[in-house]
Write a protein that holds these residues in place. Structure first.
Motif, PDB file in Angstrom:
ATOM      1  N   GLY A  19       0.766  -1.418   0.145  1.00 13.70           N
ATOM      2  CA  GLY A  19      -0.118   0.066  -0.113  1.00 13.70           C
ATOM      3  C   GLY A  19       0.826   1.210  -0.049  1.00 13.70           C
ATOM      4  N   GLU A  21       2.943   3.975  -1.983  1.00 15.57           N
ATOM      5  CA  GLU A  21       3.140   4.610  -3.371  1.00 15.57           C
ATOM      6  C   GLU A  21       4.150   5.616  -3.513  1.00 15.57           C
ATOM      7  OE1 GLU A  21      -0.802   6.073  -4.479  1.00 15.57           O
ATOM      8  OE2 GLU A  21      -1.809   4.292  -4.544  1.00 15.57           O
ATOM      9  N   MET A 111      -1.741   3.749  -8.057  1.00 12.09           N
ATOM     10  CA  MET A 111      -3.136   3.623  -8.063  1.00 12.09           C
ATOM     11  C   MET A 111      -3.673   4.817  -7.615  1.00 12.09           C
ATOM     12  SD  MET A 111      -5.144   0.999  -5.627  1.00 12.09           S
ATOM     13  CE  MET A 111      -4.396  -0.465  -6.347  1.00 12.09           C
ATOM     14  N   ARG A 112      -4.927   5.207  -8.187  1.00 13.15           N
ATOM     15  CA  ARG A 112      -5.700   6.253  -7.660  1.00 13.15           C
ATOM     16  C   ARG A 112      -7.331   5.935  -7.598  1.00 13.15           C
ATOM     17  NH1 ARG A 112      -2.800  10.938  -7.977  1.00 13.15           N
ATOM     18  NH2 ARG A 112      -1.071  11.065  -9.398  1.00 13.15           N
ATOM     19  N   ILE A 113      -7.916   6.315  -6.479  1.00 11.09           N
ATOM     20  CA  ILE A 113      -9.187   6.118  -6.489  1.00 11.09           C
ATOM     21  C   ILE A 113      -9.913   6.959  -7.338  1.00 11.09           C
ATOM     22  CG2 ILE A 113     -11.326   6.180  -4.814  1.00 11.09           C
ATOM     23  CD1 ILE A 113      -9.443   3.842  -4.048  1.00 11.09           C
ATOM     24  N   TYR A 147     -10.813   2.448  -9.202  1.00  8.34           N
ATOM     25  CA  TYR A 147      -9.729   2.968  -9.278  1.00  8.34           C
ATOM     26  C   TYR A 147      -8.940   2.539 -10.545  1.00  8.34           C
ATOM     27  CZ  TYR A 147      -8.314  -2.092  -8.381  1.00  8.34           C
ATOM     28  OH  TYR A 147      -8.288  -3.399  -8.428  1.00  8.34           O
ATOM     29  N   ILE A 149      -5.079   2.430 -12.317  1.00  6.25           N
ATOM     30  CA  ILE A 149      -3.646   2.168 -12.255  1.00  6.25           C
ATOM     31  C   ILE A 149      -2.901   2.389 -13.599  1.00  6.25           C
ATOM     32  CG2 ILE A 149      -1.943   0.229 -11.830  1.00  6.25           C
ATOM     33  CD1 ILE A 149      -3.625  -1.167 -10.196  1.00  6.25           C
ATOM     34  N   GLY A 165      -7.269   4.087   4.521  1.00  7.24           N
ATOM     35  CA  GLY A 165      -6.978   3.153   3.262  1.00  7.24           C
ATOM     36  C   GLY A 165      -7.870   1.770   3.116  1.00  7.24           C
ATOM     37  N   CYS A 176      -4.026  -3.277  -1.793  1.00  2.00           N
ATOM     38  CA  CYS A 176      -4.143  -2.234  -0.707  1.00  2.00           C
ATOM     39  C   CYS A 176      -4.185  -0.799  -1.603  1.00  2.00           C
ATOM     40  CB  CYS A 176      -3.126  -2.318   0.171  1.00  2.00           C
ATOM     41  SG  CYS A 176      -3.412  -1.052   1.546  1.00  2.00           S
ATOM     42  N   HIS A 177      -5.148   0.160  -1.292  1.00  2.00           N
ATOM     43  CA  HIS A 177      -4.872   1.591  -1.551  1.00  2.00           C
ATOM     44  C   HIS A 177      -4.781   2.531  -0.413  1.00  2.00           C
ATOM     45  CE1 HIS A 177      -6.083   5.532  -2.430  1.00  2.00           C
ATOM     46  NE2 HIS A 177      -5.494   5.428  -3.524  1.00  2.00           N
TER      47      HIS A 177
END
Length: 300
Positions: A19, A21, A111-113, A147, A149, A165, A176-177
């Protein structure tokens, strides 16, 4: 895996699985810079040299290869414990989309929500149903997370942790984000129960509540309990403060080396408080709580 194979596991891929980044890159893209996974770090000061697969935490002056990082993440565990933990994490890394090192830039940190919704997508509900989790349990505790990627969009079941998270799962992805952390699920916001149940992952937490709903008494405690989910055996140190406030903790960790090591570490920190249900019949015969749930469902 051989030691050389273990050393070749990408530190960047391992951090992504846990998780973490990157904040930015430097040195013409040769180094990626993170908030340290080993300590509170307001200013990114954890450097990974991509070509050499080495790390250096400037704040603590620690550094080394991926095995050294595994030892540090797991609180100074033994070399053998670090090797076993890395082998377990490598299985998760292989299930993730590979990182394209050349396409990363400072405006695209992985990764972005995109959006967070109530859980309702048929593919995700069918996936949980295939694991024995009914819709009413799934929608009560999980969210639907969309999300991206590196420009491609995905969606997964999301299970929130204590720092905002999400643990993410779908039939093809486990990750995991945000920051990796445990999850705490109280029965009441105003007071805690006398005892708690501790799970390694959220699928086992959902399985426990599915068994509870079905009236199971072989595994489920005869009284309701707050729940704590590690979300990774690497989260033992972060989880202990949440467990030690309870009189007793009933543990449902995986029946493997990583699960047993996690239980031993927690038991050493809290003597006499933990009960290891994974080694007690009937769970002693199964890989984990979800395996027990699914096997029992198929035998009916």
């Amino acid at each position: 895996m051989s030691i050389e194979e273990l050393r070749s596991i990408s530190i960047v891929e391992l951090l992504a699985l846990l998780g973490h980044e990157p904040a930015y890159r430097t040195g013409g893209g040769k180094q990626w810079v993170y908030h340290s996974p080993l300590r509170n770090d307001n200013t990114p000061s954890f450097f990974v040299t991509i070509s050499k697969n080495l790390w250096l935490d400037f704040g603590s002056s620690e550094g080394g290869n991926v095995i050294d990082l595994a030892i540090a993440i797991n609180g100074g565990c033994s070399f053998h414990e670090a090797v076993c933990w890395l082998e377990e994490q490598n299985r998760g890394i292989r299930e993730r989309p590979p990182i394209n090192y050349s396409s990363f830039d400072n405006s695209d940190c992985g990764m972005r929500i995109v959006k967070t919704l109530p859980l309702r997508h048929p593919t995700l509900l069918n996936y949980l149903s295939s694991r024995g989790i009914p819709r009413e349990i799934a929608v009560k505790y999980c969210r639907e997370i969309h999300y991206s990627i590196r420009g491609r969009e995905y969606y997964s079941v999301g299970f929130p942790n204590i720092v905002g998270g999400y643990e993410l799962r779908n039939p093809f992805f486990k990750g995991c984000h945000g920051e990796k952390a445990p999850s705490v699920i109280p029965l009441s916001k105003s007071c805690r129960t006398e005892c708690c149940c501790v799970f390694e992952g959220f699928m086992d937490f959902l399985s426990y509540h599915t068994l509870e709903q079905s009236g199971n008494r072989d595994v489920v405690q005869p009284f309701p309990c707050d729940s704590i989910v590690l979300n990774s055996t690497a989260m033992v140190r972060k989880t202990v403060p949440f467990i030690e406030v309870y009189r007793k903790a009933f543990c449902f960790l995986d029946n493997d080396d990583a699960g047993r090591r996690a239980f031993v570490k927690m038991a050493e920190s809290m003597p006499g408080k933990l009960i290891n249900h994974s080694e007690i019949a009937p769970l002693a015969l199964y890989k984990d709580l979800n395996d027990y749930l699914q096997t029992g469902r198929m035998s009916r």
